[in-house]
Write a protein that holds these residues in place. Structure first.
Motif, mmCIF file in Angstrom:
data_model
loop_
_atom_site.group_PDB
_atom_site.id
_atom_site.type_symbol
_atom_site.label_atom_id
_atom_site.label_comp_id
_atom_site.label_asym_id
_atom_site.label_seq_id
_atom_site.Cartn_x
_atom_site.Cartn_y
_atom_site.Cartn_z
ATOM 1 N N UNK A 78 0.867 -1.289 0.127
ATOM 2 C CA UNK A 78 0.002 0.006 -0.040
ATOM 3 C C UNK A 78 0.861 1.269 0.117
ATOM 4 N N UNK A 79 0.316 2.444 -0.447
ATOM 5 C CA UNK A 79 0.994 3.632 -0.255
ATOM 6 C C UNK A 79 -0.161 4.664 -0.029
ATOM 7 N N UNK A 80 -0.287 4.944 1.462
ATOM 8 C CA UNK A 80 0.319 4.184 2.218
ATOM 9 C C UNK A 80 -0.860 3.974 3.478
ATOM 10 N N UNK A 81 -0.896 2.818 4.143
ATOM 11 C CA UNK A 81 -1.599 2.465 5.317
ATOM 12 C C UNK A 81 -1.860 3.280 6.318
ATOM 13 N N UNK A 82 -3.132 3.815 6.874
ATOM 14 C CA UNK A 82 -3.116 4.790 8.009
ATOM 15 C C UNK A 82 -2.983 3.907 9.075
ATOM 16 N N UNK A 83 -2.090 4.177 9.952
ATOM 17 C CA UNK A 83 -1.719 3.121 11.085
ATOM 18 C C UNK A 83 -3.047 2.767 11.992
ATOM 19 N N UNK A 84 -3.887 3.728 12.209
ATOM 20 C CA UNK A 84 -4.859 3.544 13.214
ATOM 21 C C UNK A 84 -6.022 2.822 12.512
ATOM 22 N N UNK A 110 3.495 2.515 5.031
ATOM 23 C CA UNK A 110 2.625 2.951 6.395
ATOM 24 C C UNK A 110 2.754 4.442 6.587
ATOM 25 N N UNK A 111 1.865 5.044 7.318
ATOM 26 C CA UNK A 111 2.002 6.406 7.753
ATOM 27 C C UNK A 111 1.027 6.608 8.659
ATOM 28 N N UNK A 112 0.938 7.941 9.202
ATOM 29 C CA UNK A 112 0.210 8.357 10.243
ATOM 30 C C UNK A 112 -1.401 8.526 10.053
ATOM 31 N N UNK A 113 -1.488 8.731 8.754
ATOM 32 C CA UNK A 113 -3.101 8.901 8.234
ATOM 33 C C UNK A 113 -3.487 10.195 8.452
#
Length: 287
Positions: A78-84, A110-113
């Motif tokens: 993924x570019x990118x998954x929201x961690x929460x 992954x990122x913070x979203x």
């Protein structure tokens, strides 16, 4: 330099009954054309930058699992998954499963979203920015622990796991890409945990590499261990788009980027992918 294909728009994939076939054709054409990776946006509604929120959007990990069986060598993420959006233990298990079923081709992107409207609309976990970054960091620690030999507990501020048992083991420990342009926190997290980082490939992209290197120096990490990647929209509907893209790729290459994720409009037509495979990928592979 390498190209990756980023899919963030499914409007050209047809009616629901047609989408599986269209997605298969896109993935196989990208693989045959020489794209190194295929990434899917991890949204559940379309974002306003791309289209209207009621346009079609596939859930990313279900689609990646499908693509694992339709492809042979292209890397998947993924570019990118929201961690929460997903509990960390579950997320680690999902990426492990993708890695196993794809024969070791999975990345964790992954990122913070950021999309609070989407999260609130579907009742997904979301939090203020500071907490999202804290949860991102704990999520990375949990995933890395689950991909190690450890089955110990994990006791964080936001997540507590009694055991990090994870069987079957990944075929190859999934690599981690941290996405986002925040220079103070996102790039620090990338410097600490990531195998790659990803930013938008605009005019300030080079500044992000400079900040990353500063964080690496502070943490005592060799920045050469971290792949520098950028995402770039490609206006294939405009005349001379191949030459324009080559100019952008040259700029990013000179700045220090080694992989570029291309987002193409109407990608299901396949023609732009084939053009990139014949006119761009062979040339930039020599850089």
């Amino acid at each position: 330099m390498r190209l990756a294909l980023h899919i963030n728009d499914y409007a050209s994939f047809g009616e629901p009954r047609q989408m599986a076939g269209a997605l298969t054709r896109v993935a196989r054409t990208a693989e045959d054309a020489g794209f190194a990776r295929l990434s899917l946006t991890d949204h559940l509604w379309q974002i306003s930058l791309i289209g209207e929120e009621n346009e079609p959007m596939l859930e990313a990990y279900t689609a990646l699992g499908f693509l694992a069986g339709q492809t042979r060598k292209i890397e998947l993420q993924t570019l990118v998954t929201a961690a929460t959006y997903r509990a960390p233990g579950l997320l680690a298990k999902m990426v492990t499963t993708l890695d196993v079923l794809s024969g070791g081709r999975a990345w964790l992107g992954i990122g913070a979203g950021w999309n609070d409207e989407e999260a609130q609309g579907l009742g997904l976990p979301f939090a203020p920015q500071r907490e999202r970054f804290a949860r991102l960091e704990e999520t990375l620690e949990i995933c890395l622990q689950m991909w190690s030999e450890s089955t110990s507990s994990y006791l964080g501020q936001h997540y507590q796991l009694a055991s990090t048992l994870n069987e079957p083991r990944p075929v190859s420990s999934p690599r981690v890409l941290v996405g986002g342009g925040g220079e103070r926190t996102t790039l620090r997290i990338a410097a600490k945990y990531a195998d790659a980082f990803n930013v938008f490939g605009g005019a300030d992209a080079g500044q992000k590499i400079t900040r990353l290197l500063e964080h690496c120096d502070q943490l005592g990490r060799d920045h050469r261990e971290i792949e520098k990647t950028a995402v770039l929209p490609v206006a294939t509907e405009e005349a001379g788009w191949v030459d324009a893209l080559m100019g952008e790729l040259d700029r990013l290459h000179r700045t220090g980027f080694t992989t570029v994720y291309c987002a193409l409009p109407a990608v299901a037509s396949l023609t732009p992918l084939e053009t990139l495979g014949t006119k761009v990928i062979p040339e930039i592979s020599q850089w």
